[in-house]
Structure formats: structure tokens, C-alpha cells
Scaffold this motif. Structure first.
Motif, PDB file in Angstrom:
ATOM      1  N   THR A 170      -7.016  10.398   1.185  1.00  0.00           N
ATOM      2  CA  THR A 170      -7.566   9.936   2.463  1.00  0.00           C
ATOM      3  C   THR A 170      -8.885   9.239   2.183  1.00  0.00           C
ATOM      4  O   THR A 170      -9.717   9.735   1.433  1.00  0.00           O
ATOM      5  CB  THR A 170      -7.807  11.105   3.433  1.00  0.00           C
ATOM      6  N   GLY A 171      -9.049   8.061   2.769  1.00  0.00           N
ATOM      7  CA  GLY A 171     -10.283   7.322   2.542  1.00  0.00           C
ATOM      8  C   GLY A 171     -10.142   6.238   1.492  1.00  0.00           C
ATOM      9  O   GLY A 171     -10.952   5.317   1.442  1.00  0.00           O
ATOM     10  N   LEU A 172      -9.107   6.334   0.640  1.00  0.00           N
ATOM     11  CA  LEU A 172      -8.903   5.252  -0.335  1.00  0.00           C
ATOM     12  C   LEU A 172      -8.234   4.063   0.356  1.00  0.00           C
ATOM     13  O   LEU A 172      -7.504   4.224   1.335  1.00  0.00           O
ATOM     14  CB  LEU A 172      -8.003   5.722  -1.479  1.00  0.00           C
ATOM     15  N   SER A 173      -8.466   2.857  -0.196  1.00  0.00           N
ATOM     16  CA  SER A 173      -7.793   1.692   0.367  1.00  0.00           C
ATOM     17  C   SER A 173      -6.347   1.661  -0.128  1.00  0.00           C
ATOM     18  O   SER A 173      -5.998   2.303  -1.117  1.00  0.00           O
ATOM     19  CB  SER A 173      -8.517   0.417  -0.042  1.00  0.00           C
ATOM     20  N   GLU A 174      -5.511   0.901   0.558  1.00  0.00           N
ATOM     21  CA  GLU A 174      -4.079   0.887   0.263  1.00  0.00           C
ATOM     22  C   GLU A 174      -3.805   0.551  -1.191  1.00  0.00           C
ATOM     23  O   GLU A 174      -3.002   1.208  -1.861  1.00  0.00           O
ATOM     24  CB  GLU A 174      -3.342  -0.128   1.147  1.00  0.00           C
ATOM     25  N   HIS A 175      -4.469  -0.506  -1.693  1.00  0.00           N
ATOM     26  CA  HIS A 175      -4.149  -0.919  -3.066  1.00  0.00           C
ATOM     27  C   HIS A 175      -4.612   0.120  -4.086  1.00  0.00           C
ATOM     28  O   HIS A 175      -3.997   0.282  -5.135  1.00  0.00           O
ATOM     29  CB  HIS A 175      -4.698  -2.310  -3.377  1.00  0.00           C
ATOM     30  N   ALA A 176      -5.675   0.838  -3.755  1.00  0.00           N
ATOM     31  CA  ALA A 176      -6.143   1.883  -4.675  1.00  0.00           C
ATOM     32  C   ALA A 176      -5.128   3.018  -4.736  1.00  0.00           C
ATOM     33  O   ALA A 176      -4.890   3.609  -5.794  1.00  0.00           O
ATOM     34  CB  ALA A 176      -7.511   2.395  -4.231  1.00  0.00           C
ATOM     35  N   ILE A 177      -4.521   3.344  -3.594  1.00  0.00           N
ATOM     36  CA  ILE A 177      -3.515   4.403  -3.558  1.00  0.00           C
ATOM     37  C   ILE A 177      -2.295   3.998  -4.385  1.00  0.00           C
ATOM     38  O   ILE A 177      -1.758   4.787  -5.165  1.00  0.00           O
ATOM     39  CB  ILE A 177      -3.124   4.711  -2.093  1.00  0.00           C
ATOM     40  N   VAL A 178      -1.889   2.729  -4.250  1.00  0.00           N
ATOM     41  CA  VAL A 178      -0.762   2.231  -5.044  1.00  0.00           C
ATOM     42  C   VAL A 178      -1.095   2.322  -6.527  1.00  0.00           C
ATOM     43  O   VAL A 178      -0.298   2.788  -7.339  1.00  0.00           O
ATOM     44  CB  VAL A 178      -0.425   0.774  -4.666  1.00  0.00           C
ATOM     45  N   ARG A 179      -2.303   1.887  -6.865  1.00  0.00           N
ATOM     46  CA  ARG A 179      -2.695   1.879  -8.280  1.00  0.00           C
ATOM     47  C   ARG A 179      -2.802   3.300  -8.837  1.00  0.00           C
ATOM     48  O   ARG A 179      -2.643   3.508 -10.035  1.00  0.00           O
ATOM     49  CB  ARG A 179      -4.015   1.128  -8.462  1.00  0.00           C
ATOM     50  N   ALA A 180      -3.062   4.268  -7.951  1.00  0.00           N
ATOM     51  CA  ALA A 180      -3.101   5.662  -8.409  1.00  0.00           C
ATOM     52  C   ALA A 180      -1.707   6.163  -8.761  1.00  0.00           C
ATOM     53  O   ALA A 180      -1.561   7.139  -9.492  1.00  0.00           O
ATOM     54  CB  ALA A 180      -3.727   6.539  -7.322  1.00  0.00           C
ATOM     55  N   GLY A 181      -0.664   5.475  -8.239  1.00  0.00           N
ATOM     56  CA  GLY A 181       0.696   5.858  -8.615  1.00  0.00           C
ATOM     57  C   GLY A 181       1.594   6.251  -7.459  1.00  0.00           C
ATOM     58  O   GLY A 181       2.523   7.028  -7.634  1.00  0.00           O
ATOM     59  N   VAL A 182       1.321   5.720  -6.275  1.00  0.00           N
ATOM     60  CA  VAL A 182       2.146   6.020  -5.113  1.00  0.00           C
ATOM     61  C   VAL A 182       2.850   4.740  -4.671  1.00  0.00           C
ATOM     62  O   VAL A 182       2.197   3.738  -4.395  1.00  0.00           O
ATOM     63  CB  VAL A 182       1.291   6.561  -3.945  1.00  0.00           C
ATOM     64  N   GLY A 183       4.190   4.770  -4.633  1.00  0.00           N
ATOM     65  CA  GLY A 183       4.942   3.590  -4.187  1.00  0.00           C
ATOM     66  C   GLY A 183       5.670   3.908  -2.905  1.00  0.00           C
ATOM     67  O   GLY A 183       6.118   5.028  -2.700  1.00  0.00           O
ATOM     68  N   ARG A 184       5.804   2.908  -2.038  1.00  0.00           N
ATOM     69  CA  ARG A 184       6.406   3.178  -0.745  1.00  0.00           C
ATOM     70  C   ARG A 184       7.350   2.060  -0.315  1.00  0.00           C
ATOM     71  O   ARG A 184       6.996   0.893  -0.362  1.00  0.00           O
ATOM     72  CB  ARG A 184       5.288   3.321   0.294  1.00  0.00           C
ATOM     73  N   LYS A 185       8.563   2.452   0.074  1.00  0.00           N
ATOM     74  CA  LYS A 185       9.512   1.503   0.649  1.00  0.00           C
ATOM     75  C   LYS A 185       9.475   1.641   2.157  1.00  0.00           C
ATOM     76  O   LYS A 185       9.451   2.731   2.683  1.00  0.00           O
ATOM     77  CB  LYS A 185      10.931   1.793   0.157  1.00  0.00           C
ATOM     78  N   PHE A 186       9.468   0.487   2.820  1.00  0.00           N
ATOM     79  CA  PHE A 186       9.371   0.507   4.278  1.00  0.00           C
ATOM     80  C   PHE A 186      10.738   0.690   4.922  1.00  0.00           C
ATOM     81  O   PHE A 186      11.776   0.496   4.290  1.00  0.00           O
ATOM     82  CB  PHE A 186       8.718  -0.778   4.768  1.00  0.00           C
ATOM     83  N   GLN A 187      10.689   1.047   6.204  1.00  0.00           N
ATOM     84  CA  GLN A 187      11.931   1.336   6.919  1.00  0.00           C
ATOM     85  C   GLN A 187      12.821   0.100   7.016  1.00  0.00           C
ATOM     86  O   GLN A 187      14.009   0.167   6.741  1.00  0.00           O
ATOM     87  CB  GLN A 187      11.584   1.874   8.310  1.00  0.00           C
ATOM     88  N   THR A 188      12.221  -1.043   7.384  1.00  0.00           N
ATOM     89  CA  THR A 188      12.990  -2.291   7.341  1.00  0.00           C
ATOM     90  C   THR A 188      12.676  -2.936   6.001  1.00  0.00           C
ATOM     91  O   THR A 188      11.520  -2.965   5.595  1.00  0.00           O
ATOM     92  CB  THR A 188      12.562  -3.240   8.460  1.00  0.00           C
ATOM     93  N   PRO A 189      13.701  -3.444   5.309  1.00  0.00           N
ATOM     94  CA  PRO A 189      13.459  -3.971   3.972  1.00  0.00           C
ATOM     95  C   PRO A 189      12.297  -4.955   3.980  1.00  0.00           C
ATOM     96  O   PRO A 189      12.261  -5.875   4.785  1.00  0.00           O
ATOM     97  CB  PRO A 189      14.761  -4.679   3.612  1.00  0.00           C
TER      98      PRO A 189
END
Ligand SMILES: Nc1ncnc2c1ncn2[C@@H]1O[C@H](COP(=O)(O)OP(=O)(O)O)[C@@H](O)[C@H]1O
Ligand SMILES: [Mg+2]
Lengths: 384, 250
Positions: free
Chosen positions: B75-94
Motif C-alpha cells: 500500500t502506498g507504492l505506485s503501480e509500476h513499483a508493485i509490478v517491479r516487485a513481482g506482482v503481475g495482474r490480468k484484467f477482467q476484459t483482455p
């Protein structure tokens, strides 16, 4: 070699398009146009810098700037300030109450050169200022907007507002900027008479080469991973962000680069036309630049140049005979292009171009059959 | 200090709440995800499933609570920082780049050259292409590398987006309704794919299709009105009376 071919030229198709454009502006125009008209085309081609910048920014990045006139103007004014200082030597301005400062300052009871004019006595500083000041200004705007995720229509309106503010500032501060008349009576560049035909011809070629170089530099950017990210941001900004990119930085970079390109155009405008005024900074020129890019095809760097030329030839022709009709005409044309040909001239060329090249090849083949071989040989003889 | 709160969990969510104008879409949620665990979240529409993923990946800011990923607060990290930490996310609509080819989609997702200048200097070398080919094979799109992504079938688009995450080799993979709009055969292939890619990482899947859930889930959590209704293996959850009442009973 393959780097040059693929990256700079964009493969075979890109190479052909580039060579045709280079031949048109470097050879055909200078051969067939008189000095006056060539200078006119040179002026149009300075707008093409802004149109090319919009291909990067708007076509690829999806960032619609309605304020490229800001940067065109900043580049133009930087160059104009240098030339004006040179034209305002104490000998030239001996009749003023304060000799050695630009005439419009003297008319406005200013008795000392303002501090921000001082560095423009240096040509090196001026060239750097043309490149850096607009880019730095774009950085400030870009950082303020894109970091806060301001985009789309809001961004377009804000750039428009900044263009208006800048125009109002320039017009209002007559003593510092030359006001509504702009900076005029520019005569020499490091002692060289820029109003002569020969100087104008040289500027024309310098302008063309810079424009071609800018197109190549833009191609390098667009063919890199940066270019694909730019497209990706345009289409699915969130996906890019959630792939680990700081999207704002990419937008800021392309906005700064676009500003720098536009500013080069502005500086070349001043050199070729011999003055700079607020009428090239505000809303109307900024929107016209977008129209040039749209008509040329907003995904085509080269198309942007043709769009600029076409609209400006049209403007010159029509606005002489029906000045009040021109605005409606260009507005209508813009709407028609956006609705019917979203890819502009470049799109038409992609769709129908091969018909034309095919026909041309057919015709040249036919013609060469009609001409007896002996005649062809004669032509060759007279050449050698 | 930190030692006390450090856990072995890949993801530990504690007391997480988000309220939209007073409406609590996620309400005091506690949730833990182990290494190598494939966890499916189910629940009726509007239960707050997508919102949980939004909170984890930084798209939505939490009102209160904590989200720890490998013991780092997200919480508090920016989106790209979270991704770079190792979290990937697929959205509901491709969510793919329709105007780029499959290869370019994967290349843009390749986790190098993520800065402005890095991306200008980025070279599509052997190593990059090998990785792209490897992933393309995994998501069954190796025959379509030069196809414009917009031309793919709906199911293939879903796979491509999964591939775009896999190429980043995330420790936590979050998939929002990955088989929506897929044919029976594609669902089977996706189940196989998920079973394969959940090895060596944690996977959080949101899904409606019970048959599919039964096939992949190590653990299931039922979310209802922003709260956890039940958690456990598929059978336990399916037989939970509360779950039957609010969800499966419908
Ligand atoms: N950004 C938002 N602002 C306001 N309400 C939201 C927002 N995101 C989700 N919601 C609401 O939160 C609830 C949960 O939504 P969601 O997480 O999408 O449900 P689902 O479980 O179907 O994925 C819904 O009622 C939705 O309208
Ligand atoms: Mg959802």
C-alpha cells in the motif's frame, strides 16, 4: 548497414518515401521554383517540423497538444532576439534616445537591455536556447500534467490555454517583446545579410536537411522499443502501467522531444522570413499544425510534410481570392479528413499508391517502346 | 520489530478496507497466500473480487489495512513499483495492445528497458527472442507471433495477456476471470496452462465457472459483500451452508 536500413529508413517502403520527399524538396522545388516561391515553400516547411512533432505526440502517443505554437514560437523568438540584438548595434541605432537596444524598447521608454535579453548576444547560447528552453518548458508542463495523470481533452485544453497566456504576455509586454508586431527588421546573422536571395536559398536547404534529419531521428525513436511503448500507451495505458512502466516519463519525454522539433522549425522560420510575431504562437497556428498532421496522416512522419505543404499551398491560393472562406474551408476539410480518411494522405497512398506506381511503370514501359532505340541512344550521346 | 511480523506467506492481507463514498466494497479483509499456492476467489457479482485485485496492484488505494508481499508493504507504492516487485495482474476484459503483433506485445512486456532511455537503447537480441518464443509456446501462440493481436480470438487474447505477465516471471500472478468467453476446449487448455505456471509461484484467480475452479484450485475463498464467507478446499466450501445460501443456492 541493416541498422541504417531498418531503423532510419523503416525498410523498403520507408526508404522510397524518404527518397521521394528528399528529391522533391531538395531537387525539384529548387529547380522549378523562383527564389520568391522557394522561400515561401521554405516557410511552409518550417511548419512541417511542428506537424512531424504531432505525428510522434498525437499519432503515436495519443497526446493531443493544441499548443505546439508555444514551442514553435519560443524557438522563433529565441532566434529573433539574437538577430534583433545584432541589428540593434549602437551605430545602427544612433538616432535612438538609448542607442544599442532594440528599437521597440526605445519606443517604450526602456533605457537598458532587460537581463533576459543579455545572453542572446551569443549565437552559441541562442542555438542552445532554441533547443533547450522549449524542451525545458515542455518538461515543466509535462511533469505537472502527466504525473498527475491529466490527459486527453483536459491536456489539449491546458496546452491551448498556455498558448493563449503566452500570446497575451508577448502582446502585453511590448517593451520587452515587441508586442503584437513581433520582432521585425532582422537583417544579418553574424554579419551576413539574411535578406539576400542567396542567403534565403541557403536557409532553404539548411531547413530541408534539418527537416529530413528530424524525420530520421523520429524514425529511430519510433522503431525502438520506446516507439512500441508509445503506441501501447495510446491504446492501453493501464496495461503499460501494470507492465511495470512509469507511463508519465514516456509521455514527458515525447512531449519534450516534440517541443524541441517544433522549436527548430520556429527558429528556421525566423531566419527565412525575417521576423517573428505572436501570431505564430497562439491558438490558430497551433490548431493549424494539428490539421497539417491530420491531413497528412497522423501516423506518417512523411505524410505530415505533404499535409503541411498541401494545406499551405491551398491557403495561399484561396485566401488571396476568398479570404473569409478559407477558415470554413480548412475547418470543413479537417472534419472531412477525420471522418472519411482518418489516416490522411498517407492512408490514401497506402490504399491506392500501388495503383499509381503500377500505372506509372506501365506508362514508362509503353513510352519507352514507342521511342525508337536510336533516339534513346542519341539522347545519351548528347548527354555525354 | 519486523521479525515478529515477518511471515512465510507470499501475500498477507490484513484488515483491508476500501470504501467508495461510504460503501465498503472490501470490508476488513484478512487473506493469506502461500508459496506455490493456486488460490481461487469466487463470489457473486459485485462481491468485491476485482476490487481486491485493484487494491493489491495499486490501482485503487486502500482506506485502511495492510497488504504485504514477501513481507514488503505494497500500500502506498505506485503501480509500476508493485509490478517491479513481482506482482503481475490480468484484467477482467483482455487488456492487450491490439495494434501490435503478438511478438511486440510480449516484447513490450519484457522486463528490461523499462526506463525511457533503456527503451530507446533496447535491442531485440537472441536472448529476448528466445524468451519470447518460449513464452509464446507456453501460451500456444508460437504460430501467431507476427499476427496483429487485435485479430486473435477472444480466448487467444486471454492467453496473450497471461503470456505478457509470464514473461516478467512474477512471484505473484493474479488473473481476473481468465476463461471468460472461452470455448470448452480452450478452458481445458487454460486449466492445463494454469496448473503448469503455478509451479514456483503463487497464483490468485478469480473465476465463476465452478467446473473450472474445481479443476485448478488448491484452495477456494468465497467473497460476499466485501467479506470472506468461507475458505478451504473446494469440497468444504461447496458444502458450507452459508455459501450454499448466498451463492451456490442462486
Ligand atoms: N472505483 C470504484 N468506485 C465506486 N465503486 C466501485 C469502484 N470499484 C468497484 N466499485 C463497487 O464495488 C463493488 C464490487 O465490485 P467488483 O470488485 O468489481 O465486484 P466483482 O466481485 O464482481 O469483481 C461493486 O458494487 C462496484 O460497483
Ligand atoms: Mg470482477
Amino acid at each position: 548497414m541493416s541498422f541504417v536500413y531498418e531503423k532510419l529508413m523503416g525498410g523498403k517502403k520507408g526508404l522510397i518515401g524518404f527518397i521521394i520527399l528528399a528529391a522533391l524538396i531538395l531537387v525539384i522545388f529548387p529547380l522549378f521554383l523562383d527564389s520568391f516561391r522557394l522561400n515561401l515553400v521554405g516557410k511552409y516547411l518550417t511548419y512541417a517540423f511542428a506537424a512531424v512533432s504531432l505525428v510522434l505526440l498525437w499519432g503515436y502517443g495519443g497526446i493531443l497538444s493544441l499548443g505546439q505554437g508555444i514551442f514553435f514560437g519560443l524557438g522563433g523568438y529565441a532566434m529573433a532576439m539574437f538577430l534583433k540584438l545584432e541589428a540593434s548595434s549602437p551605430e545602427n541605432t544612433a538616432i535612438q534616445s538609448t542607442p544599442g537596444i532594440p528599437d521597440f524598447m526605445d519606443w517604450n521608454q526602456i533605457t537598458e537591455l532587460p537581463w533576459f535579453w543579455e545572453p542572446f548576444t551569443s549565437f552559441t547560447f541562442t542555438v542552445l536556447a532554441v533547443l533547450i528552453i522549449p524542451a525545458a518548458f515542455a518538461y515543466l508542463i509535462g511533469a505537472a500534467m502527466f504525473k498527475r495523470r491529466v490527459g486527453g481533452v483536459y491536456f489539449a485544453i491546458i496546452t491551448q490555454v498556455i498558448a493563449v497566456i503566452l500570446t497575451v504576455l508577448i502582446v502585453g509586454q511590448q517593451g520587452l517583446t515587441g508586442g503584437i508586431n513581433g520582432i521585425t527588421d532582422l537583417r544579418t546573422l553574424n554579419g551576413w545579410d539574411i535578406t539576400s536571395d542567396s542567403a534565403k536559398n541557403i536557409f532553404y536547404f539548411v531547413n530541408c536537411i534539418l527537416l529530413l534529419a528530424v524525420i530520421l531521428a523520429s524514425r529511430v525513436i519510433l522503431t525502438s522499443k520506446f516507439g512500441r511503448i508509445l503506441l501501447a500507451v495510446r491504446d492501453k495505458e493501464d496495461r503499460v502501467r501494470f507492465s511495470g512502466y512509469d507511463v508519465a516519463n514516456f509521455k514527458i519525454f515525447v512531449f519534450c522531444f516534440a517541443a524541441m522539433i517544433s522549436a527548430i522549425g520556429g527558429a528556421m522560420f525566423t531566419l527565412q522570413v525575417g521576423f517573428m510575431s505572436p501570431s505564430f504562437v497562439g491558438i490558430v497556428p497551433s490548431i493549424e499544425m494539428v490539421i497539417f498532421a491530420a491531413v497528412g496522416g497522423r501516423m506518417s512522419l512523411i505524410g505530415a510534410v505533404y499535409g503541411t505543404l498541401l494545406i499551405n499551398f491551398g491557403k495561399t491560393t484561396f485566401s488571396e481570392s476568398f479570404p473569409e472562406m478559407w477558415l470554413f474551408l480548412i475547418g470543413g476539410l479537417f472534419i472531412a479528413v477525420v471522418m472519411l480518411f482518418p489516416n490522411g494522405l498517407a492512408g490514401l497512398w497506402d490504399d491506392y499508391g500501388h495503383h499509381i506506381t503500377h500505372k506509372l511503370r506501365f506508362i514508362t514501359k509503353g513510352v519507352s517502346k514507342l521511342i525508337p532505340q536510336s533516339m534513346l541512344r542519341k539522347v545519351e550521346d548528347t548527354r555525354s | 520489530m519486523n521479525m515478529l511480523t515477518n511471515t512465510d506467506f507470499t501475500l498477507s492481507i490484513e484488515d483491508l478496507t476500501v470504501s467508495f463514498d461510504g460503501f465498503k466494497a472490501v470490508d476488513n479483509l484478512n487473506f493469506y497466500l502461500d508459496k506455490n499456492e493456486l488460490h481461487v476467489v469466487i463470489g457473486p457479482n459485485g462481491a468485491g473480487k476485482t476490487t481486491v485485485l485493484d487494491l493489491i496492484c495499486g490501482k485503487t488505494k486502500a482506506t485502511s489495512g495492510s497488504i504485504k508481499f514477501l513481507n514488503h508493504e505494497l500500500t502506498g507504492l505506485s503501480e509500476h513499483a508493485i509490478v517491479r516487485a513481482g506482482v503481475g495482474r490480468k484484467f477482467q476484459t483482455p487488456s492487450i495492445y491490439e495494434n501490435l503483433t503478438v511478438l511486440e506485445n510480449l516484447e513490450v512486456s519484457y522486463p528490461y528497458g523499462r526506463g525511457v532511455f533503456g527503451s530507446l537503447m533496447f535491442k531485440r537480441n537472441e536472448k529476448v527472442l528466445n524468451k519470447i518464443n518460449e513464452i509464446a509456446k507456453e501460451i500456444m501462440l508460437d504460430h501467431a507471433l507476427d499476427t496483429e493481436a487485435g485479430l486473435l480470438s477472444h480466448g487467444q487474447k486471454q492467453w496473450l495477456e497471461i503470456g505478457m505477465l509470464l514473461i516478467q516471471d512474477p512471484q505473484l500472478l493474479m488473473l481476473d476471470e481468465p476463461v471468460a468467453g472461452m470455448s470448452v476446449k480452450e478452458r481445458e487448455q487454460t486449466a492445463e496452462l494454469l496448473n503448469k505456471i503455478s509451479q514456483g509461484r503463487s497464483v490468485l484467480v478469480i473465476e465463476h465457472d465452478m467446473e473450472f475452479v474445481a479443476r485448478i484450485a488448491h484452495k477456494v475463498t468465497v467473497l460476499h459483500q466485501g467479506k470472506i464467507l468461507a475458505t478451504g478446499d473446494m469440497e468444504t466450501v461447496q458444502n458450507d451452508p452459508k455459501v450454499i445460501e448466498v451463492y451456490l443456492g442462486h
